[in-house]
Scaffold this motif. Structure first.
Motif, mmCIF file in Angstrom:
data_model
loop_
_atom_site.group_PDB
_atom_site.id
_atom_site.type_symbol
_atom_site.label_atom_id
_atom_site.label_comp_id
_atom_site.label_asym_id
_atom_site.label_seq_id
_atom_site.Cartn_x
_atom_site.Cartn_y
_atom_site.Cartn_z
ATOM 1 N N ARG A 1 -5.893 -10.783 -7.071
ATOM 2 C CA ARG A 1 -7.155 -10.380 -6.707
ATOM 3 C C ARG A 1 -7.341 -8.809 -6.574
ATOM 4 O O ARG A 1 -6.945 -8.198 -5.709
ATOM 5 N N ALA B 1 -12.503 -6.359 -12.907
ATOM 6 C CA ALA B 1 -12.651 -5.927 -11.611
ATOM 7 C C ALA B 1 -12.771 -4.446 -11.485
ATOM 8 O O ALA B 1 -12.936 -3.859 -10.326
ATOM 9 N N THR C 1 -1.721 0.638 -4.787
ATOM 10 C CA THR C 1 -0.859 -0.376 -4.551
ATOM 11 C C THR C 1 0.351 -0.803 -5.416
ATOM 12 O O THR C 1 0.034 -1.000 -6.531
ATOM 13 N N ALA D 1 -10.450 -2.053 -12.076
ATOM 14 C CA ALA D 1 -9.151 -1.615 -11.707
ATOM 15 C C ALA D 1 -8.142 -1.350 -12.703
ATOM 16 O O ALA D 1 -8.409 -1.737 -13.832
ATOM 17 N N ARG E 1 0.804 -1.151 -0.171
ATOM 18 C CA ARG E 1 0.105 0.092 -0.061
ATOM 19 C C ARG E 1 0.741 1.255 -0.181
ATOM 20 O O ARG E 1 1.755 1.560 0.905
ATOM 21 N N ARG F 1 -9.247 0.599 -7.689
ATOM 22 C CA ARG F 1 -7.960 1.011 -7.194
ATOM 23 C C ARG F 1 -7.116 0.746 -8.210
ATOM 24 O O ARG F 1 -7.135 0.133 -9.189
ATOM 25 N N TYR G 1 -2.990 0.206 -9.329
ATOM 26 C CA TYR G 1 -1.877 -0.698 -9.120
ATOM 27 C C TYR G 1 -0.670 -0.364 -10.043
ATOM 28 O O TYR G 1 -0.731 0.116 -11.272
ATOM 29 N N ARG H 1 -9.645 -12.545 5.576
ATOM 30 C CA ARG H 1 -9.744 -11.734 4.035
ATOM 31 C C ARG H 1 -10.418 -12.986 3.281
ATOM 32 O O ARG H 1 -10.130 -14.167 3.386
ATOM 33 N N VAL I 1 -8.946 -4.808 -6.452
ATOM 34 C CA VAL I 1 -9.871 -4.375 -6.132
ATOM 35 C C VAL I 1 -10.700 -3.330 -6.782
ATOM 36 O O VAL I 1 -9.711 -2.670 -7.484
ATOM 37 N N ALA I 2 -12.007 -2.940 -6.980
ATOM 38 C CA ALA I 2 -12.572 -2.190 -7.923
ATOM 39 C C ALA I 2 -12.118 -0.892 -7.434
ATOM 40 O O ALA I 2 -12.219 -0.446 -6.540
#
Length: 751
Positions: free
Chosen positions: A197, A233, A182, A235, A121, A202, A204, A751, A199-200
């Protein structure tokens, strides 16, 4: 020393759970996807565990694994024990804080990293800081359009072209100014990225991607699959990579050729903003003239940052003068002996005068044994004794001086002189000029460096390591540094420590860090036991802090190898945990990833060895001592981040239920309780820990464990008045939960 053959029988995380007779019980909880960035169930970068025998072409240096030998400054041993490894970690961290190199900041925990860790992060403050003077270059609109259409973009360009800041700017456009980013490991393959996996909403990033060696058509297929996964996703992923023909052909749909923004445009954007410093037009003209000579946006940003210190500081006149003096000295010198002295100082810098003289004398001895050489230029000059006496250092026009001011150790009176350049910034400039010299200098110099790498003086080896790192910052000299690393990584213990030190310094440099990661990962497979040991040591240091998920993944893998490799890998896992002390959140993330790996390994174990190796690795984490405090690192973390207590308790439950490890685990727990006893809220912390342990064990086994702990913890550790109530709280929690204490589950299991 014969190579150790790997008996693990498979890749990491593929071994499976086995009952420990009389001590192990099946845990029925489901185990989630690994929070570490790799694909579920896969090994590190998809690698399979192989033999510890070196592959063809990767043989270790002859004689490199021999017994005890001696270097020019004392004998060296052929193994690094636990005390040496911990001491080395402390020394490297301390040395980081003392390094001053021109335009370079090295260090992770001791002196502050050149940039924050870019895996995991990312902090919003760091992203905002990186974009404070951002100016869109040509090609930004094309990259943004591709990212909007495919959710995947590769910025292909040379180092220093502003790819990193562009990555943040592109993702901010797509996700909004306040969204979380991330960082993913540059060692991940396209397949691993596609299985991640996302995340919507986000963003990267993969900075300085190491790339792949597979067929272009296969890469194109995997990239398309990755793009589809990102789109599903919701993302976005931006990858930065240096120009490679295979990447540009196979991934042309997603690749954008990246170029620097105009340097003067960056300055003009800053001057037009609200935070610009007030300067006269004459000073602005001086600044513009200097900026026009700069080709990289990072150099312009650093100059702008220095404007608050004044125009002279911003223009970096001192550093420019140092570079000019070094260039002038090399152009004018005709004295071979003086060149040898300067070359020796570049790699044996700021050492006590007597130590440097001994090292320099050895270089002269090696040089005199080589074939005759021509002079640099001009007419022959008379040969001189070593340094021609100490007064020779102070000649007019020289670049080497003696520096007073270091107090002698062990209570001795007086101060010890050290040999340095007249300006610390000269060291890197000298190394750049040395790189332009031919083999007649480098032939004796390499042989001398090999001896220094194996000597018994740690300060000498650290300075040699820093010198090689500064040399590697010159791109044309990187191959030289890699060749030295390849030899030393397979050598004696002192040579391996030197190689680890070089990698550690490289980890503190934005450009060299991904190079260091690629080198170390190459050592882990089929390059011989010595190189695997060196890789394990390196991953437990600053390189592991820079790339924590990759380090944890590969150290877990190496902990399944032959005994010698496994021992070092387990110790390095503990040291990696210790080096995260400056970032407790990073330590929490490491604990959670290890909990997932332990559960997965025990769940799938097919033999006792694999489960035992996993338990031993976790026990090291739970028992390792803080590098700077006389207490377990886990006790420090429980105080700093109480929310991790559930996960720590789950780890304690697994190691305490293993009969082969129960004795050592109880000793470690006793030490941890002794440290927690001095915490104001010790009762709550220990009670929560006991609750977490109880929840992981069946009632009958928990009762047996309580009985054993009551006996093992009966003797006070430290202040009995503080210790006994803490033990009583733990034993009570193992019996029944306290009605007033909230349940704290293992976070990774949620998680």
């Amino acid at each position: 020393m014969a190579p150790v053959v790997d008996n693990s029988g498979g890749p990491p995380d593929s071994s499976a759970r086995q009952h420990w007779a009389g001590a192990r019980h099946t845990v029925g909880a489901e185990h989630p996807t690994d929070p570490a960035a790799g694909p579920q169930g896969g090994g590190p970068s998809g690698a399979a565990t192989g033999s510890d025998q070196p592959a063809a072409g990767g043989a270790e240096t002859p004689g490199a694994s021999g017994g005890e030998t001696s270097g020019p400054l004392g004998p060296v041993d052929d193994e690094v024990d636990e005390a040496d490894q911990r001491y080395g970690a402390r020394v490297i961290n301390k040395f980081y804080g003392q390094v001053h190199a021109a335009h370079a900041t090295f260090g992770v925990t001791g002196g502050g990293m050149a940039t924050p860790t870019l895996v995991g992060r990312l902090r919003l403050a760091d992203i905002t800081h990186a974009l404070r003077f951002y100016t869109r270059p040509e090609g930004f609109a094309d990259a943004l359009d591709r990212l909007r259409r495919t959710h995947l973009t590769l910025l292909v360009g040379a180092e220093g072209t502003g790819r990193r800041s562009a990555t943040f700017a592109l993702l901010r456009e797509m996700t909004g100014a306040g969204m979380q980013f991330t960082g993913l490991s540059p060692a991940m393959t396209l397949v691993q990225l596609a299985e991640y996996r996302f995340v919507a909403g986000r963003g990267y990033v993969v900075l300085d991607w190491l790339g792949e060696q597979r067929d272009g058509a296969v890469q194109a297929f995997d990239a398309e699959r990755l793009s589809e996964r990102l789109e599903q996703a919701g993302a976005f992923l931006v990858i930065t990579i240096e120009p490679r023909a295979t990447v540009q052909r196979a991934l042309a749909r997603y690749a954008v050729e990246w170029h620097c923004p105009d340097s003067l445009a960056v300055l003009d954007a800053y001057r037009a903003g609200p935070g610009a410093v007030a300067l006269t037009e004459q000073d602005w003209d001086r600044v513009r003239q200097r900026v026009a000579d700069l080709s990289r946006p990072g150099e312009v940003v650093r100059l702008i940052d220095r404007l608050a210190q004044g125009v002279t500081a911003a223009l970096d006149e001192a550093a420019r003068n140092a570079r000019h003096r070094v260039t002038e000295w090399f152009d004018q010198t005709t004295d071979w002996d003086e060149l040898l002295m300067v070359a020796a100082l570049a790699f044996a810098y700021e050492l006590p005068e007597r130590v440097f003289e001994e090292a320099h004398a050895r270089l002269r001895e090696i040089d005199q044994a080589e074939l005759p050489r021509p002079l640099l230029s001009g007419q022959p000059t008379a040969s001189s004794p070593v340094l021609r006496g100490r007064r020779r250092l102070d000649r007019e026009g020289g670049i080497v001086i003696r520096q007073d001011g270091t107090t002698l150790d062990e209570g001795l009176f007086g101060r010890e002189r050290r040999i340095v350049f007249t300006d610390p910034a000269m060291r890197e400039h000298v190394l750049r000029e040395l790189n332009e010299c031919d083999y007649q200098l480098w032939r004796p110099l390499r042989e001398w460096m090999h001896e220094l790498a194996a000597n018994g003086n740690l300060d000498v080896r650290l300075q040699l390591a820093l010198g090689v790192t500064l040399l590697a910052r010159n791109r044309s000299a990187t191959a030289e540094a890699v060749e030295l690393l390849s030899r030393w990584s397979a050598g004696l213990a002192a040579e391996r420590f030197t190689a680890v030190s070089i990698v550690s310094f490289m980890a503190g440099d934005d450009v060299l860090a991904p190079v260091a990661l690629r080198i170390v990962l190459d050592w882990t497979e089929r390059r011989g036991a010595n190189r695997a040991v060196t890789a394990a040591m390196a991953l437990g240091g600053p390189l592991g802090v820079r790339y924590p998920t990759e380090a944890e993944r590969w150290l877990w893998h190496l902990s399944t190898r032959g005994q010698r490799i496994r021992q070092v890998a387990v110790r390095s896992l503990g040291l990696l945990f210790c080096t995260t002390a400056a970032d407790p959140d990073g330590a929490v993330a490491l604990i959670e990833r290890l909990h997932v790996r332990l559960c997965r390994t025990l769940e799938r174990a097919e033999d006792l060895d694999s489960g035992g190796h996993a338990i031993a690795a976790v026990l090291e984490i739970l028992s390792v001592e803080h590098l700077d405090r006389a207490e377990p690192m886990v006790a420090y973390l429980l105080r700093e981040r109480p929310a991790v207590t559930g996960t720590v308790g789950a780890l304690w439950a697994e190691v305490l239920r293993s009969l082969p490890h129960r004795g050592a685990a109880m000793d470690a727990l006793r030490t941890t309780l002794g440290a927690l006893a001095h915490t104001p809220d010790a009762a709550d912390a220990v009670g929560t820990l006991g609750d977490a342990v109880r929840e992981k064990l069946p009632p009958q086994e928990c009762a047996l464990l309580r009985r054993d702990l009551e006996w093992a913890l009966r003797n006070p550790l430290g202040d009995a008045a503080r210790y006994r109530p803490v033990v009583a709280t733990l034993l009570s929690a193992l019996t029944a939960p306290s009605p007033g204490r909230p349940r704290v589950p293992a976070r990774s299991a949620q998680r």
